[in-house]
Design an enzyme around this catalytic site. Sequence first.
Site, PDB file in Angstrom:
ATOM      1  N   ASP A  12       0.862  -1.186   0.000  1.00 12.77           N
ATOM      2  CA  ASP A  12       0.000   0.000   0.000  1.00 12.77           C
ATOM      3  C   ASP A  12       0.891   1.225   0.000  1.00 12.77           C
ATOM      4  OD1 ASP A  12      -2.292   1.606   0.083  1.00 12.77           O
ATOM      5  OD2 ASP A  12      -2.344   1.625   2.257  1.00 12.77           O
ATOM      6  N   SER A  13       0.317   2.336  -0.439  1.00 11.74           N
ATOM      7  CA  SER A  13       1.066   3.586  -0.411  1.00 11.74           C
ATOM      8  C   SER A  13       1.318   4.045   1.022  1.00 11.74           C
ATOM      9  CB  SER A  13       0.312   4.678  -1.178  1.00 11.74           C
ATOM     10  OG  SER A  13      -0.969   4.878  -0.616  1.00 11.74           O
ATOM     11  N   TYR A  44      -0.775   8.784  -2.492  1.00  9.58           N
ATOM     12  CA  TYR A  44      -0.790   8.616  -3.931  1.00  9.58           C
ATOM     13  C   TYR A  44      -2.003   9.290  -4.581  1.00  9.58           C
ATOM     14  CZ  TYR A  44       2.771   4.848  -4.119  1.00  9.58           C
ATOM     15  OH  TYR A  44       3.930   4.114  -4.069  1.00  9.58           O
ATOM     16  N   GLY A  45      -3.062   9.506  -3.821  1.00 11.95           N
ATOM     17  CA  GLY A  45      -4.370   9.838  -4.374  1.00 11.95           C
ATOM     18  C   GLY A  45      -4.414  10.947  -5.411  1.00 11.95           C
ATOM     19  N   CYS A  75      -4.352  -1.330  -2.173  1.00  5.84           N
ATOM     20  CA  CYS A  75      -4.455   0.115  -2.365  1.00  5.84           C
ATOM     21  C   CYS A  75      -5.352   0.354  -3.571  1.00  5.84           C
ATOM     22  CB  CYS A  75      -3.063   0.698  -2.613  1.00  5.84           C
ATOM     23  SG  CYS A  75      -3.026   2.458  -3.027  1.00  5.84           S
ATOM     24  N   ASN A  76      -6.438   1.092  -3.378  1.00  9.87           N
ATOM     25  CA  ASN A  76      -7.361   1.331  -4.479  1.00  9.87           C
ATOM     26  C   ASN A  76      -6.743   2.189  -5.570  1.00  9.87           C
ATOM     27  OD1 ASN A  76     -10.406   0.397  -4.017  1.00  9.87           O
ATOM     28  ND2 ASN A  76      -9.467   0.804  -2.033  1.00  9.87           N
ATOM     29  N   THR A  77      -5.967   3.195  -5.196  1.00 11.82           N
ATOM     30  CA  THR A  77      -5.373   4.078  -6.194  1.00 11.82           C
ATOM     31  C   THR A  77      -4.399   3.307  -7.077  1.00 11.82           C
ATOM     32  OG1 THR A  77      -5.604   5.962  -4.685  1.00 11.82           O
ATOM     33  CG2 THR A  77      -4.102   6.217  -6.544  1.00 11.82           C
ATOM     34  N   GLU A 160      -5.232   9.036   9.415  1.00 12.85           N
ATOM     35  CA  GLU A 160      -3.792   8.928   9.650  1.00 12.85           C
ATOM     36  C   GLU A 160      -3.329   9.802  10.814  1.00 12.85           C
ATOM     37  OE1 GLU A 160      -1.349   9.080   6.172  1.00 12.85           O
ATOM     38  OE2 GLU A 160      -2.100   7.103   5.549  1.00 12.85           O
ATOM     39  N   CYS A 194     -11.582   2.586  -0.234  1.00 11.18           N
ATOM     40  CA  CYS A 194     -10.243   2.963   0.243  1.00 11.18           C
ATOM     41  C   CYS A 194      -9.971   2.081   1.442  1.00 11.18           C
ATOM     42  CB  CYS A 194     -10.192   4.434   0.629  1.00 11.18           C
ATOM     43  SG  CYS A 194      -8.630   4.939   1.415  1.00 11.18           S
ATOM     44  N   THR A 195      -8.799   1.489   1.490  1.00 14.53           N
ATOM     45  CA  THR A 195      -8.527   0.528   2.556  1.00 14.53           C
ATOM     46  C   THR A 195      -8.309   1.193   3.913  1.00 14.53           C
ATOM     47  OG1 THR A 195      -6.205   0.468   1.816  1.00 14.53           O
ATOM     48  CG2 THR A 195      -7.675  -1.290   1.036  1.00 14.53           C
ATOM     49  N   HIS A 196      -8.230   2.531   3.944  1.00 10.36           N
ATOM     50  CA  HIS A 196      -8.248   3.234   5.227  1.00 10.36           C
ATOM     51  C   HIS A 196      -9.630   3.207   5.875  1.00 10.36           C
ATOM     52  CE1 HIS A 196      -4.456   5.058   3.899  1.00 10.36           C
ATOM     53  NE2 HIS A 196      -4.341   5.678   5.062  1.00 10.36           N
TER      54      HIS A 196
END
Length: 277
Positions: A12-13, A44-45, A75-77, A160, A194-196
């Site tokens: 992931d980023s 990255y978004g 990571c979706n992006t 975050e 989004c994995t967040h």
Amino acid sequence: MINTQQSIGVFDSGYGGLTVFKSIVNKLPDYNYIYLGDNGRAPYGDRSFDTIYQYTLECVEWLFAQNCPLVILACNTASAKALRSIQQNILPNKYPGYRVLGVIRPTAEIVGDFTKSNVVGVMGTRGTVNSESYLMEIDHFFPNVKVVQQSCPMWVPLIENNEHLEPGADYFVKEYVAELLAKDAHIDCIILACTHYPLLIPKIKEFLPNGIDLLGQDDIVADSLVSYLERHPEIAGQLGKAAIRAFYTSGDPRAFDASASIFFGETVNSNRVDLKL
């Protein structure tokens, strides 16, 4: 080479992929894993397509070099902007036998099971929403399903900074949920793209009407990986099963460890890696 036993790589980023990694470990605890967070270059978004592709490829190749024949882009992006090119252009020519999987297709494959109205909401970063990857993937599996998207640029910073469950997050959660639902009154299922975002589920539910399903990707991707390994014994057979878990970051390991424990649910001890290949 850091690891001599073959492992599943998870990339992931930043931190969000740890929610997916946690679910994968819960369902497949015996395998060896290497997690790589490109925190030094996150987020990255809002970066360009070419930059995201280059960064993602560098991270995938680093994981390949650590003896990971299977890499999950958690990571979706990265899945939206780099996965297809890596699968079609890089793997066949440079890394035959290696596999890279993403998070968008597993989600698109099952969303039709959760909607009765055939109207689905997608909440994600600007990069994921602007890529329209969910529109294309869901249309492939469920052409009768309408997809309504909403970008949520403040959610990742809130998470975050560990402020996502504080009262101060209410405004941004309520605002984005209301904006999405205003676009179509028939939405009965929302994908958290989004994995967040699984960390925000308790807060999101406070502002959702009853009867709307909320789909996080952590368990969806983990279940998909279980199925993939069952269907591909030639891949599963390569992987070590010593329950080794290693964490790496391109950023500050101390900062990574402090935040990663929130996402992973356990104490994390990482090492720094230079991704310039």
